[in-house]
Design a protein around this motif. Structure first.
Motif, mmCIF file in Angstrom:
data_model
loop_
_atom_site.group_PDB
_atom_site.id
_atom_site.type_symbol
_atom_site.label_atom_id
_atom_site.label_comp_id
_atom_site.label_asym_id
_atom_site.label_seq_id
_atom_site.Cartn_x
_atom_site.Cartn_y
_atom_site.Cartn_z
ATOM 1 N N UNK A 16 -10.052 8.623 11.372
ATOM 2 C CA UNK A 16 -10.075 7.177 11.174
ATOM 3 C C UNK A 16 -10.333 6.930 9.691
ATOM 4 N N UNK A 17 -9.420 6.273 8.986
ATOM 5 C CA UNK A 17 -9.578 6.142 7.531
ATOM 6 C C UNK A 17 -10.756 5.253 7.161
ATOM 7 N N UNK A 18 -11.322 5.549 5.992
ATOM 8 C CA UNK A 18 -12.304 4.640 5.404
ATOM 9 C C UNK A 18 -11.517 3.471 4.829
ATOM 10 N N UNK A 19 -11.530 2.373 5.550
ATOM 11 C CA UNK A 19 -10.617 1.279 5.230
ATOM 12 C C UNK A 19 -11.298 0.199 4.405
ATOM 13 N N UNK A 20 -10.717 -0.160 3.251
ATOM 14 C CA UNK A 20 -11.218 -1.348 2.547
ATOM 15 C C UNK A 20 -10.992 -2.582 3.396
ATOM 16 N N UNK A 21 -11.814 -3.586 3.208
ATOM 17 C CA UNK A 21 -11.727 -4.781 4.033
ATOM 18 C C UNK A 21 -10.408 -5.496 3.788
ATOM 19 N N UNK A 22 -9.697 -5.757 4.863
ATOM 20 C CA UNK A 22 -8.460 -6.541 4.801
ATOM 21 C C UNK A 22 -8.714 -7.863 5.510
ATOM 22 N N UNK A 23 -8.212 -8.938 4.947
ATOM 23 C CA UNK A 23 -8.441 -10.261 5.535
ATOM 24 C C UNK A 23 -7.690 -10.400 6.848
ATOM 25 N N UNK A 24 -8.434 -10.667 7.886
ATOM 26 C CA UNK A 24 -7.848 -10.845 9.205
ATOM 27 C C UNK A 24 -7.187 -12.211 9.278
ATOM 28 N N UNK A 25 -5.886 -12.279 9.597
ATOM 29 C CA UNK A 25 -5.208 -13.579 9.635
ATOM 30 C C UNK A 25 -5.852 -14.524 10.653
ATOM 31 N N UNK A 26 -5.937 -15.777 10.278
ATOM 32 C CA UNK A 26 -6.449 -16.790 11.200
ATOM 33 C C UNK A 26 -5.323 -17.529 11.920
ATOM 34 N N UNK A 59 -10.211 4.931 16.843
ATOM 35 C CA UNK A 59 -9.311 6.082 16.955
ATOM 36 C C UNK A 59 -8.025 5.675 17.686
ATOM 37 N N UNK A 60 -8.165 4.905 18.756
ATOM 38 C CA UNK A 60 -6.991 4.433 19.484
ATOM 39 C C UNK A 60 -6.169 3.470 18.637
ATOM 40 N N UNK A 61 -6.843 2.692 17.766
ATOM 41 C CA UNK A 61 -6.107 1.807 16.855
ATOM 42 C C UNK A 61 -5.241 2.626 15.890
ATOM 43 N N UNK A 62 -5.776 3.733 15.394
ATOM 44 C CA UNK A 62 -4.996 4.605 14.506
ATOM 45 C C UNK A 62 -3.770 5.147 15.242
ATOM 46 N N UNK A 79 -8.615 -1.148 9.641
ATOM 47 C CA UNK A 79 -8.231 0.222 9.985
ATOM 48 C C UNK A 79 -6.727 0.325 10.186
ATOM 49 N N UNK A 80 -6.146 -0.657 10.861
ATOM 50 C CA UNK A 80 -4.695 -0.654 11.084
ATOM 51 C C UNK A 80 -3.947 -0.798 9.764
ATOM 52 N N UNK A 81 -4.406 -1.706 8.904
ATOM 53 C CA UNK A 81 -3.755 -1.907 7.605
ATOM 54 C C UNK A 81 -3.788 -0.616 6.793
ATOM 55 N N UNK A 82 -4.951 0.041 6.735
ATOM 56 C CA UNK A 82 -5.080 1.286 5.969
ATOM 57 C C UNK A 82 -4.192 2.378 6.546
ATOM 58 N N UNK A 83 -4.113 2.453 7.867
ATOM 59 C CA UNK A 83 -3.272 3.462 8.509
ATOM 60 C C UNK A 83 -1.795 3.187 8.228
ATOM 61 N N UNK A 84 -1.388 1.923 8.319
ATOM 62 C CA UNK A 84 0.001 1.560 8.036
ATOM 63 C C UNK A 84 0.363 1.868 6.584
ATOM 64 N N UNK A 85 -0.564 1.657 5.671
ATOM 65 C CA UNK A 85 -0.318 1.978 4.261
ATOM 66 C C UNK A 85 -0.146 3.475 4.071
ATOM 67 N N UNK A 86 -0.935 4.264 4.786
ATOM 68 C CA UNK A 86 -0.800 5.723 4.717
ATOM 69 C C UNK A 86 0.578 6.140 5.226
ATOM 70 N N UNK A 87 1.017 5.545 6.327
ATOM 71 C CA UNK A 87 2.335 5.856 6.882
ATOM 72 C C UNK A 87 3.430 5.494 5.881
ATOM 73 N N UNK A 88 3.320 4.299 5.291
ATOM 74 C CA UNK A 88 4.331 3.842 4.338
ATOM 75 C C UNK A 88 4.397 4.771 3.126
ATOM 76 N N UNK A 89 3.245 5.254 2.660
ATOM 77 C CA UNK A 89 3.222 6.162 1.514
ATOM 78 C C UNK A 89 3.918 7.477 1.845
ATOM 79 N N UNK A 90 3.715 7.981 3.067
ATOM 80 C CA UNK A 90 4.385 9.215 3.469
ATOM 81 C C UNK A 90 5.893 9.008 3.564
ATOM 82 N N UNK A 91 6.310 7.885 4.107
ATOM 83 C CA UNK A 91 7.750 7.612 4.219
ATOM 84 C C UNK A 91 8.376 7.447 2.833
#
Length: 248
Positions: A22-32, A180-183, A225-237
């Motif tokens: 589970x990545x150490x995720x910087x705070x991302x603003x949750x959309x309202x 973990x399930x979110x990742x 956590x989802x934002x950080x994981x998606x960024x990791x995926x995008x960097x690999x792609x």
């Protein structure tokens, strides 16, 4: 309360960590702005669920087989819970041993779009892939034993202490399991061609609690956590790599 905190710490120290990183995720603003769907019928929600499942289910099953080496334990079945209640989705095991992903009717009425339902399906599949049901049951047993022992040491009723310990044991790693399930859900949804970050915007409707005994982490932490994981995926792609799910 002191007993609860002591047991939580003891169980956490004795328990196992998450399998997947589970990545150490910087705070991302949750959309309202992720308001629930308005006036959607259950039948329309069912149609959405079935449409998304045609893409998510084979990906989830493939990821499950790759990560666990199992076959039958990766043969997912989708079900609808018609018993009422607040919006909810969950993963369990059917009487035939196959893993179930269950949406209740209220959840099907409130889902905004395909991205949300894809992410939720991926998240629930992630619980099976990471073996959370069995691991949580182990924590319940450990909590009951720890509660009985600690209750005897400090002079409390051992039966009551064991019951409290079992309840706390079941929750000791729940928040870690959800992250973990979110990742895993992020990887599954992305591989199926959906936007998991948009899908995770549903956390603005289900924000969770800051309590150490809450079963779910705060919505903003999960979204980050989802934002950080998606960024990791995008960097690999971007490097021409096939994204792989990192393990601890």
């Amino acid at each position: 309360m002191r007993l609860a905190l002591t047991l939580t710490a003891a169980i956490a120290l004795a328990g196992c960590a998450t399998t997947f990183e589970v990545p150490d995720a910087p705070v991302a603003n949750l959309p309202d702005s992720a308001a629930p769907a308005a006036n959607r019928s259950v039948s329309a929600g069912e149609q959405m669920m079935q449409r998304v499942a045609t893409r998510i289910e084979p990906i989830a099953e493939d990821v499950c087989r790759q990560e666990t080496g199992q076959t039958r334990g990766c043969d997912f079945v989708l079900q609808i819970d018609r018993s009422g209640g607040a919006p909810n989705a969950f993963q369990t095991i059917g009487s035939d041993g196959r893993p179930l992903i269950v949406f209740n009717e209220a959840m099907l009425r409130t889902i905004r779009n395909d991205n949300e339902i894809a992410f939720i399906m991926g998240h629930e599949a992630g619980h099976q892939i990471a073996g959370h049901l069995a691991r949580r049951q182990s924590q319940v047993g450990l909590g009951g034993l720890a509660g009985a022992i600690l209750g005897g040491v400090i002079g409390l009723d051992q039966q009551q202490s064991a019951e409290i310990g079992a309840q706390i044991g079941g929750r000791a790693y729940s928040q870690s399991f959800e992250l973990e399930a979110d990742v895993l859900g992020t990887y599954i949804a992305e591989r199926a061609g959906y936007d998991p970050v948009d899908g995770a915007a549903s956390f603005s409707r289900f924000r969770g609690s800051n309590s150490v005994l809450s079963t779910h982490p705060p919505g903003q932490q999960r979204y980050s956590t989802v934002v950080a994981t998606a960024q990791r995926i995008a960097a690999q792609r971007a490097q021409g790599l096939t994204p792989t799910i990192p393990r601890n």
